[in-house]
Design a protein around this motif. Structure first.
Motif, PDB file in Angstrom:
ATOM      1  N   PRO A   1      58.765  13.272   6.552  1.00 36.91           N
ATOM      2  CA  PRO A   1      57.644  12.323   6.660  1.00 36.91           C
ATOM      3  C   PRO A   1      56.395  12.989   7.240  1.00 36.91           C
ATOM      4  CG  PRO A   1      59.302  11.883   8.352  1.00 36.91           C
ATOM      5  CD  PRO A   1      59.864  12.955   7.478  1.00 36.91           C
ATOM      6  N   ARG A   2      55.247  12.388   6.942  1.00 33.90           N
ATOM      7  CA  ARG A   2      53.959  12.977   7.354  1.00 33.90           C
ATOM      8  C   ARG A   2      53.830  13.080   8.876  1.00 33.90           C
ATOM      9  NH1 ARG A   2      49.674  14.261   4.425  1.00 33.90           N
ATOM     10  NH2 ARG A   2      50.563  13.410   2.535  1.00 33.90           N
ATOM     11  N   GLU A   3      54.399  12.095   9.598  1.00 32.11           N
ATOM     12  CA  GLU A   3      54.226  12.101  11.061  1.00 32.11           C
ATOM     13  C   GLU A   3      54.979  13.241  11.741  1.00 32.11           C
ATOM     14  OE1 GLU A   3      57.134   8.676  10.028  1.00 32.11           O
ATOM     15  OE2 GLU A   3      55.204   9.452   9.298  1.00 32.11           O
ATOM     16  N   LEU A   4      55.928  13.872  11.040  1.00 33.86           N
ATOM     17  CA  LEU A   4      56.676  14.980  11.654  1.00 33.86           C
ATOM     18  C   LEU A   4      56.035  16.339  11.393  1.00 33.86           C
ATOM     19  CD1 LEU A   4      60.521  14.375  11.223  1.00 33.86           C
ATOM     20  CD2 LEU A   4      59.229  14.524  13.320  1.00 33.86           C
ATOM     21  N   GLU A   5      55.066  16.375  10.477  1.00 31.31           N
ATOM     22  CA  GLU A   5      54.480  17.662  10.082  1.00 31.31           C
ATOM     23  C   GLU A   5      53.876  18.391  11.286  1.00 31.31           C
ATOM     24  OE1 GLU A   5      51.822  16.910   6.849  1.00 31.31           O
ATOM     25  OE2 GLU A   5      53.448  16.280   5.499  1.00 31.31           O
ATOM     26  N   GLU A   6      53.104  17.643  12.097  1.00 32.55           N
ATOM     27  CA  GLU A   6      52.436  18.253  13.259  1.00 32.55           C
ATOM     28  C   GLU A   6      53.473  18.736  14.271  1.00 32.55           C
ATOM     29  OE1 GLU A   6      49.509  19.859  15.265  1.00 32.55           O
ATOM     30  OE2 GLU A   6      49.253  18.876  13.313  1.00 32.55           O
ATOM     31  N   TYR A   7      54.549  17.934  14.450  1.00 30.38           N
ATOM     32  CA  TYR A   7      55.601  18.270  15.420  1.00 30.38           C
ATOM     33  C   TYR A   7      56.279  19.598  15.038  1.00 30.38           C
ATOM     34  CZ  TYR A   7      59.779  17.663  18.341  1.00 30.38           C
ATOM     35  OH  TYR A   7      60.769  17.844  19.271  1.00 30.38           O
ATOM     36  N   ILE A   8      56.579  19.745  13.738  1.00 32.22           N
ATOM     37  CA  ILE A   8      57.252  20.974  13.264  1.00 32.22           C
ATOM     38  C   ILE A   8      56.309  22.171  13.406  1.00 32.22           C
ATOM     39  CG2 ILE A   8      58.265  22.111  11.236  1.00 32.22           C
ATOM     40  CD1 ILE A   8      59.182  19.287  10.319  1.00 32.22           C
ATOM     41  N   ALA A   9      55.033  21.950  13.045  1.00 29.74           N
ATOM     42  CA  ALA A   9      54.057  23.048  13.131  1.00 29.74           C
ATOM     43  C   ALA A   9      53.902  23.517  14.580  1.00 29.74           C
ATOM     44  CB  ALA A   9      52.714  22.580  12.579  1.00 29.74           C
ATOM     45  N   THR A  10      53.845  22.578  15.525  1.00 36.29           N
ATOM     46  CA  THR A  10      53.705  22.931  16.949  1.00 36.29           C
ATOM     47  C   THR A  10      54.934  23.697  17.430  1.00 36.29           C
ATOM     48  OG1 THR A  10      52.586  20.806  17.176  1.00 36.29           O
ATOM     49  CG2 THR A  10      53.091  21.956  19.209  1.00 36.29           C
TER      50      THR A  10
END
Length: 720
Positions: A571-580
């Motif tokens: 999902p889109r909301e996890l993209e930032e979490y994975i990138a960080t």
């Protein structure tokens, strides 16, 4: 006058086909014949189990069918011709066969105008659009190739083995049809062997009467051909007596049985064991010696591919029940090699290797692989090879090789001369045979450097490109690689850096999703537990109680095949979490004096692949944050044995280390609060347990360093 036995047997066969009913009370074979008439199926399989259960069939008839199978196939086929119903549905017309058959019937092509000429009588094979097979008893134990003797010739036998070679599917002539230039009659010649002598002069009554030697022209469109494939079947390793080499047997597959097997498949075949005389010059050289082959009647795979796995009713219920279990992830992992003590996280990683992630295809044709690659590196005696063997056992398609015993061409593909056609052909190696499966390579560190480079392309592009002996091609090798290796000096040397110990090139290391370091450390408690476990397994030949019944490999295969059908998305909301998370791993590595891993953008893809595999295990369409956290935890735990050693060297006990982790996190976020779930996630990545975290919270709360929320256990630092 007809032989009364044959007539009686034909009547019995006809009676069986008409009246045998399945468990629901429906006429089994009449329904199959209706499907044949409607052109839905082309193969009719008569099962000996059904004959055995039919009331009018005696043991003598069964014995005759088993001992003289080829003759009885003809009897059953004739009975089916008489019983064949009219089609009840519209079907697509096969131009060649149907139109020619109509024409032949209109012209009375059944023995000429007066019906006396036998060569002009249409053989029944050319009218049939179905094939008959007789399937051996399902309960009979299959023979090994060694156990098939001369006394079995002509009989129906059941053999197990591994397929080592498959020829291409080629047309085999069954009935040759000629047209005479003089009299215009159609002449039929039945072909029963692999070779035949064509007719040149017209043998019809009219040509004999006119004393004209009519020239015959072979009509290929009017002749009948069958699909034909030759397969080499080899004995399984466990059936070979000591000091012997495996024997092999030629198997002929015809009609609908072709393309059922591929090299590397372990199969059970039932068929008729027959002699095959040599022809031409080979016959002069061989003298009275004949070769033998098996004419296949049925093929059963021991392990079905994940895609072909059809869940039975009770299996579907069992999987639904397992999927509802909250602890299914660890239960499945602990069911892998339960006889091996510990290694819980390693087993979890191997479970994810079996599940994998789906292959991603981009619009421009670029592919991102979904298979996980894992390397187990550890000291001698930590059960690496046993884990590899067990995974190959569970996987539907698996190939096991060792580093010293495999060359570069043995892994990829070799160019060989075909013994039949004398042309150069490609023979697939271990990685090509393991396509859509798992290739386990033991003693990975002992491989020659030149041979190891052959794996690079397979691990990322998943193809094997070849330009040898005028053959330029690319073969598919969509395989997950599971490698086991020892560190550079046999055992892990703590005085040297991890890079020196691992001793694999960065290009190869970055391709592994997980590199698992398993060190053999002396620890009184764990050594005692392990020793008790090993002694128990040795005495009782089973693992001690795990608190639940370990799942059978067949159930594991069924569960994994169901899980592999799910295609989760991030999902889109996890993209930032994975990138960080990825960027913080890179930062930690940059700060470290001796980095334990080699982090590239491939590591980010690995996090995604592991997260998707975890979501598949839950039958979820979307990846959750817990999946990403577990993926990061597994990556961290793969070097756990090193961290624990670093901590001992730095003199930090577990409680102090947890405190320093939480304090650093509060400083990094410039916040006085740390949520309990986040704290648990942080410390579990470093290999600590929840009990240790709670102990730390209580100890430092009593020192007034922080306050703990009574319900949520969230942490609030008192002093900045």
């Amino acid at each position: 006058m007809k032989n009364p036995d044959i007539a009686a047997d034909k009547a019995l066969a006809k009676d069986f086909l008409s009246n045998f009913a399945d468990p629901r009370g429906e006429p089994k074979y009449l329904n199959i014949l209706q499907d044949v008439a409607n052109r839905k199926i082309r193969a009719v399989q008569i099962e000996l189990d059904d004959l055995f259960h039919y009331k009018d069939v005696d043991e003598e008839f069964l014995q005759r069918v088993t001992d003289n199978t080829r003759r009885y196939i003809g009897i059953f086929a004739e009975s089916m011709d008489e019983l064949m119903p009219e089609p009840t549905e519209a079907y697509t017309v096969d131009e060649d066969r149907d139109i020619l058959m109509t024409q032949r019937v209109d012209e009375g092509a059944d023995g000429g105008a007066d019906g006396t000429d036998p060569l002009q009588r249409m053989p029944p094979e050319i009218k049939r659009f179905f094939e008959v097979y007789i399937k051996a008893f399902s309960k009979v134990t299959p023979l090994t190739i060694r156990q098939v003797k001369a006394s079995n010739i002509g009989q129906l036998v059941k053999i197990s083995g591994i397929v080592t070679r498959c020829s291409d599917v080629k047309p085999l002539m069954q009935v040759a049809v000629y047209t005479c230039e003089e009299c215009g009659f159609e002449i039929y010649q039945e072909v029963t062997a692999r070779v035949f002598m064509p007719l040149f002069e017209c043998p019809s009554q009219r040509c004999k009467l006119n004393k004209a030697k009519g020239n015959l022209i072979l009509q290929l469109r009017a002749s009948k051909f069958l699909k034909f494939q030759e397969v080499k079947l080899q004995e399984l390793a466990e059936h070979v007596p000591k000091g012997h080499i495996p024997r092999s047997l030629t198997v002929h597959l015809r009609g609908e049985l072709t393309r059922k097997v591929a090299p590397g498949d372990v199969v059970e075949m039932s068929g008729i064991f027959l002699p095959m005389p040599y022809y031409g010059f080979r016959a002069m050289r061989a003298g009275l010696v004949a070769d033998t082959y098996l004419e296949a009647m049925s093929v059963t795979h021991f392990k079905k591919k994940y895609e072909e796995y059809e869940l039975k009713g009770d299996e579907q219920e069992q999987i639904d029940r397992l999927a509802e279990d909250g602890d299914i992830y660890s239960k499945l992992a602990r069911s892998l090699a339960p006889e091996i003590f510990g290694h819980e996280d390693v087993k979890k990683a191997l479970l994810l290797l079996l599940v994998g992630a789906p292959l991603r295809k981009l619009g421009d044709g670029m592919k991102i692989r979904g298979d996980l690659h894992i390397c187990l590196m550890g000291d001698p005696g930590v059960a690496k090879s046993q884990l590899l063997k067990h995974i190959i056992n569970v996987a539907p398609r698996g190939v096991y090789t060792t580093g010293r015993g495999s060359s570069g061409v043995g892994l990829t593909a070799a160019v060989q001369k075909d013994p039949i056609t004398s042309e150069f052909v490609l023979e697939g190696g271990a990685l090509v045979l393991a396509d859509m499966g798992i290739c386990a390579i033991d003693e990975f560190d002992k491989m020659e450097e030149s041979d190891r480079t052959a794996i690079h392309e397979v691990m990322e592009q998943q193809t094997v490109s070849i330009a040898k002996a005028g053959i330029t091609t690319s073969l598919n090798a969509r395989t997950a690689i599971l490698a086991a290796a020892n560190p550079a000096w046999g055992r892990y040397d703590m005085r040297r850096t991890p890079a020196e110990n691992i001793n694999l090139p960065p290009a190869l290391l970055s391709r592994f999703d997980l590199l698992w370091l398993i060190l053999d450390r002396a620890d009184m408690e764990s050594d005692l537990e392990m020793a008790r476990h090993v002694v128990h397994v040795h005495q009782n030949l089973e693992s001690p109680a795990l608190g639940f019944t370990p799942l059978e490999p067949s159930v594991l295969r069924a569960y994994i095949s169901a899980a592999r059908r799910v295609v989760p998305s991030v999902p889109r909301e996890l993209e930032e979490y994975i990138a960080t998370a990825y960027s913080s791993i890179r930062q930690d590595e940059a700060k470290s004096n001796a980095p334990t891993s080699y982090t590239t953008i491939r590591t980010l893809l690995s996090i995604l692949r592991i997260s998707i595999a975890l979501a598949r295990l839950r039958f979820s369409e979307t990846v959750a944050q817990s999946d990403v956290d577990e993926a990061l935890r597994l990556m961290q735990m793969s070097k756990y044995s090193l961290y624990s050693d670093d901590r001992q060297r730095s003199g930090l006990d577990a409680i102090s280390d947890i405190y320093s982790i939480l304090r650093d996190e509060a400083a990094r976020t410039s916040s006085m609060d740390v949520r309990y779930a986040h704290a648990l996630n942080l410390i579990s990545r470093k290999g600590y347990s929840e009990a240790q975290l709670k102990e730390c919270l209580e100890e430092y709360a009593s020192l007034n360093v922080w306050q703990i929320h009574p319900n949520t256990f969230d942490i609030h630092f008192i002093d900045a």
